[in-house]
Design a protein around this motif. Structure first.
Motif, PDB file in Angstrom:
ATOM      1  N   GLY A  53       0.807  -1.223   0.000  1.00  0.00           N
ATOM      2  CA  GLY A  53       0.000   0.000   0.000  1.00  0.00           C
ATOM      3  C   GLY A  53       0.831   1.259   0.000  1.00  0.00           C
ATOM      4  O   GLY A  53       0.456   2.274  -0.587  1.00  0.00           O
ATOM      5  N   PHE A  54       1.971   1.207   0.647  1.00  0.00           N
ATOM      6  CA  PHE A  54       2.863   2.359   0.689  1.00  0.00           C
ATOM      7  C   PHE A  54       3.444   2.643  -0.689  1.00  0.00           C
ATOM      8  O   PHE A  54       3.464   3.772  -1.153  1.00  0.00           O
ATOM      9  CB  PHE A  54       3.979   2.109   1.707  1.00  0.00           C
ATOM     10  N   ARG A  55       3.910   1.601  -1.353  1.00  0.00           N
ATOM     11  CA  ARG A  55       4.557   1.751  -2.656  1.00  0.00           C
ATOM     12  C   ARG A  55       3.574   2.003  -3.794  1.00  0.00           C
ATOM     13  O   ARG A  55       3.933   2.544  -4.821  1.00  0.00           O
ATOM     14  CB  ARG A  55       5.366   0.497  -2.992  1.00  0.00           C
ATOM     15  N   PRO A  74      -1.921  -4.595   5.921  1.00  0.00           N
ATOM     16  CA  PRO A  74      -2.427  -3.396   6.584  1.00  0.00           C
ATOM     17  C   PRO A  74      -2.062  -2.103   5.851  1.00  0.00           C
ATOM     18  O   PRO A  74      -2.789  -1.119   5.934  1.00  0.00           O
ATOM     19  CB  PRO A  74      -1.775  -3.436   7.968  1.00  0.00           C
ATOM     20  N   SER A  75      -0.962  -2.103   5.121  1.00  0.00           N
ATOM     21  CA  SER A  75      -0.525  -0.886   4.426  1.00  0.00           C
ATOM     22  C   SER A  75      -1.507  -0.457   3.335  1.00  0.00           C
ATOM     23  O   SER A  75      -1.418   0.666   2.830  1.00  0.00           O
ATOM     24  CB  SER A  75       0.870  -1.078   3.825  1.00  0.00           C
ATOM     25  N   MET A  76      -2.474  -1.296   2.995  1.00  0.00           N
ATOM     26  CA  MET A  76      -3.464  -0.900   1.991  1.00  0.00           C
ATOM     27  C   MET A  76      -4.284   0.291   2.447  1.00  0.00           C
ATOM     28  O   MET A  76      -4.865   0.993   1.639  1.00  0.00           O
ATOM     29  CB  MET A  76      -4.362  -2.073   1.619  1.00  0.00           C
ATOM     30  N   ARG A  77      -4.293   0.547   3.733  1.00  0.00           N
ATOM     31  CA  ARG A  77      -5.013   1.721   4.255  1.00  0.00           C
ATOM     32  C   ARG A  77      -4.444   3.015   3.678  1.00  0.00           C
ATOM     33  O   ARG A  77      -5.103   4.046   3.699  1.00  0.00           O
ATOM     34  CB  ARG A  77      -4.995   1.752   5.776  1.00  0.00           C
ATOM     35  N   LEU A  78      -3.226   2.967   3.166  1.00  0.00           N
ATOM     36  CA  LEU A  78      -2.577   4.145   2.591  1.00  0.00           C
ATOM     37  C   LEU A  78      -3.000   4.410   1.149  1.00  0.00           C
ATOM     38  O   LEU A  78      -2.627   5.422   0.567  1.00  0.00           O
ATOM     39  CB  LEU A  78      -1.058   3.987   2.654  1.00  0.00           C
ATOM     40  N   MET A  79      -3.773   3.527   0.586  1.00  0.00           N
ATOM     41  CA  MET A  79      -4.180   3.647  -0.819  1.00  0.00           C
ATOM     42  C   MET A  79      -5.431   4.529  -0.908  1.00  0.00           C
ATOM     43  O   MET A  79      -6.518   4.068  -1.229  1.00  0.00           O
ATOM     44  CB  MET A  79      -4.401   2.260  -1.409  1.00  0.00           C
TER      45      MET A  79
END
Length: 139
Positions: A53-55, A74-79
C-alpha cells in the motif's frame, strides 16, 4: 514529464506465465508510485508485501482476482486513491478491514472467497461505495 504521464496511465497486466510466483514480485513495487491501474490475475499469488500500500499509494484500480490470497496487508489503508478493488476468487476468510480506510472506494468485489462476515456498516464507512459483490462466500 511525458514519461511520468505514460507510467501513470499504465495498465500493468502480469499474466499466466507468472503462475510460479507465490508472492508479489518486489521489483514491480519500484514503478509503483505512478501506477494508477494494476491487474495481476491468475498469478498464483499467496501473499502481498507489507509495503504494498505504501509503494502503490496512487492506485485507483486494483484487480488481484483469481489468486490464492488469504489476507491483504495493513498498508493498503494508505491507498487513498483506490476506487475499485477486485479480490474475487481468492482464499480470503476475514473481510480486509484495512480497506475501510480507502474512502474513495466505489466498487469492492470479494466474491468467491471464504468470507464468514463483513462490517454491517460498510456503506456508512465507505460513502462512495456503489457496488459490493460478496456472492459465493459462506457468509
Amino acid at each position: 514529464e511525458d514519461q511520468k504521464e505514460a507510467v501513470a496511465e499504465l495498465d500493468l497486466v502480469v499474466a499466466n506465465y507468472m503462475k510460479e510466483y507465490s508472492c508479489f514480485p518486489e521489483t514491480l513495487l519500484l514503478a509503483g508510485g505512478n501506477l494508477t491501474r494494476l491487474r495481476m490475475t491468475n498469478c498464483g499469488l499467496k501473499t502481498l508485501p507489507m509495503s504494498f500500500g505504501f509503494r502503490l499509494s496512487n492506485l485507483q484500480v486494483l484487480n488481484l482476482s483469481n489468486n490464492l490470497l488469504r489476507t491483504l496487508p495493513p498498508s493498503m489503508r494508505l491507498m487513498q486513491s483506490l476506487k475499485v478493488l477486485n479480490v474475487a476468487h481468492n482464499q480470503i476468510e476475514e473481510f480486509p478491514e484495512t480497506v475501510i480506510h480507502c474512502k474513495l472506494l466505489e466498487v469492492i468485489d470479494v466474491s468467491h472467497n471464504k468470507l464468514r462476515g463483513f462490517p454491517r456498516d460498510l456503506a456508512l464507512r465507505l460513502p462512495q461505495l456503489q457496488s459490493f459483490v460478496i456472492d459465493n462466500n459462506p457468509v
